[in-house]
Design a protein around this motif. Sequence first.
Motif, PDB file in Angstrom:
ATOM      1  N   GLN A 111      36.608  35.353  41.775  1.00  0.00           N
ATOM      2  CA  GLN A 111      35.675  35.905  40.777  1.00  0.00           C
ATOM      3  C   GLN A 111      36.171  37.246  40.227  1.00  0.00           C
ATOM      4  O   GLN A 111      35.767  37.667  39.143  1.00  0.00           O
ATOM      5  CB  GLN A 111      34.286  36.081  41.393  1.00  0.00           C
ATOM      6  N   ASN A 114      37.574  37.446  36.770  1.00  0.00           N
ATOM      7  CA  ASN A 114      36.680  37.272  35.633  1.00  0.00           C
ATOM      8  C   ASN A 114      36.224  38.598  35.042  1.00  0.00           C
ATOM      9  O   ASN A 114      35.579  38.620  33.986  1.00  0.00           O
ATOM     10  CB  ASN A 114      35.437  36.466  36.046  1.00  0.00           C
ATOM     11  N   THR A 116      36.952  41.017  33.050  1.00  0.00           N
ATOM     12  CA  THR A 116      37.943  41.316  32.016  1.00  0.00           C
ATOM     13  C   THR A 116      37.827  42.733  31.468  1.00  0.00           C
ATOM     14  O   THR A 116      38.683  43.161  30.681  1.00  0.00           O
ATOM     15  CB  THR A 116      37.823  40.309  30.861  1.00  0.00           C
ATOM     16  N   GLU A 135      45.557  33.573  37.833  1.00  0.00           N
ATOM     17  CA  GLU A 135      44.500  34.024  36.916  1.00  0.00           C
ATOM     18  C   GLU A 135      44.546  35.516  36.629  1.00  0.00           C
ATOM     19  O   GLU A 135      43.743  36.027  35.855  1.00  0.00           O
ATOM     20  CB  GLU A 135      43.120  33.673  37.488  1.00  0.00           C
ATOM     21  N   ASN A 138      44.148  37.020  33.269  1.00  0.00           N
ATOM     22  CA  ASN A 138      42.845  37.100  32.585  1.00  0.00           C
ATOM     23  C   ASN A 138      42.449  38.544  32.320  1.00  0.00           C
ATOM     24  O   ASN A 138      41.643  38.825  31.435  1.00  0.00           O
ATOM     25  CB  ASN A 138      41.750  36.433  33.421  1.00  0.00           C
TER      26      ASN A 138
END
Length: 387
Positions: A111, A114, A116, A135, A138
């Motif tokens: 998480q 996420n 950003t 990831e 991101n």
Amino acid sequence: MSGNSFHGRLPKDICTHNNLQRLKLVNLSFNNLEGDIPSSLYQCPQLESIRLSNNNFGGYVPQIWNITLLKELDLGSNHLRGDIPKEIGYLNYLEVLDMRNNKFSGRLPRQLWNVTTLRELYIANIPLIGGIPKEIDNLNNLEILDMSYNNLCEPFPRQIWNITTLRKLHLRDASLYGIIPSTIENLSNLQWLELSSNQLNGPIPSTIGNLSNLQYLRLSSNKLNGPIPSTIGNLSNLWGLWLSSNKLNDELPSSICNLTSLDVLLLSNNSLEGTIPQCFQNFQSLLIFHLNANHFSGLIPSIFIKGCSLISINLSGNKLQGRLPKSLINCKSLKSLDVGNNRILDKFPFWMEALPQLRVLVLKSNKFDGNMSLPSQSYLSFPKLQV
């Protein structure tokens, strides 16, 4: 209230008083506070910044996810344990997250990638397992990433080269291996690149010369080989160059003469050869000058002009010959000079006795000769010499 000598525990009701409901910043870093971080912090709904680093807090990260306006969470350098909570991924305004130097375990929560809005992420020196997730790119606003002193045990993560906003990348002693890819040039905003003490091999990519904003380049203690690329001379803003303890060879590129802003030049413990360039006399801000444990030959050039700023010079373990240049007397701030294990043929340098800061003088394993007991020309010769 940072930087005091406060000790003991934080009150459990720290945010339950009516007169603290509008509190926006808590800064208690650099104290001696201990115990658990009280979960009542989440009852300060207006909090935007929590700074509790460099204390002795233990236990787990408290449930602060109700602080929806939080922009900065700094819990670094404590004794926190357990997992890094996945709920951090729900802090939609978080810009700075500092969890380094704690005792966390487990994996980085997915998480996290996420968030950003993150601009700065410090997760160095925490015993995490697993590598850098794909990831990570991101985080397309990230400017500072520090994952040093972790056991990542993986090839250099190519996804990092997609985060073009990065200004500082710290991956020192992270058990990385493989090559430095040519796509490093994608990080055009990079100012600080720290990849020392890994298992990186292969050449230094020539595309590194495209990082025009780079100020510090640290690649020491790897297995890099081949010559120093000539494009290194394009880094006109470079202040520090650390390439020691690799397998670099060949002569220094002539373009190195362009790096006149250098404060630190460390090329020790490689297989570099040729002569020491005369152009180093233009490096007027240079403080540390280490070329030891290479294969340099010829004379030590007279590059030490008036106003010399050097503090440490190490040229030991080469094939240098001739005399010591008397221009060294211009280096009034010099604290250490090591020219041992060369082929220098000269008299004992009594003229150095007036250097006011000299603490270390190493002349061993050369061809010095002559008298060791000439009368001193100064009131106190070698006033600070220790070694």
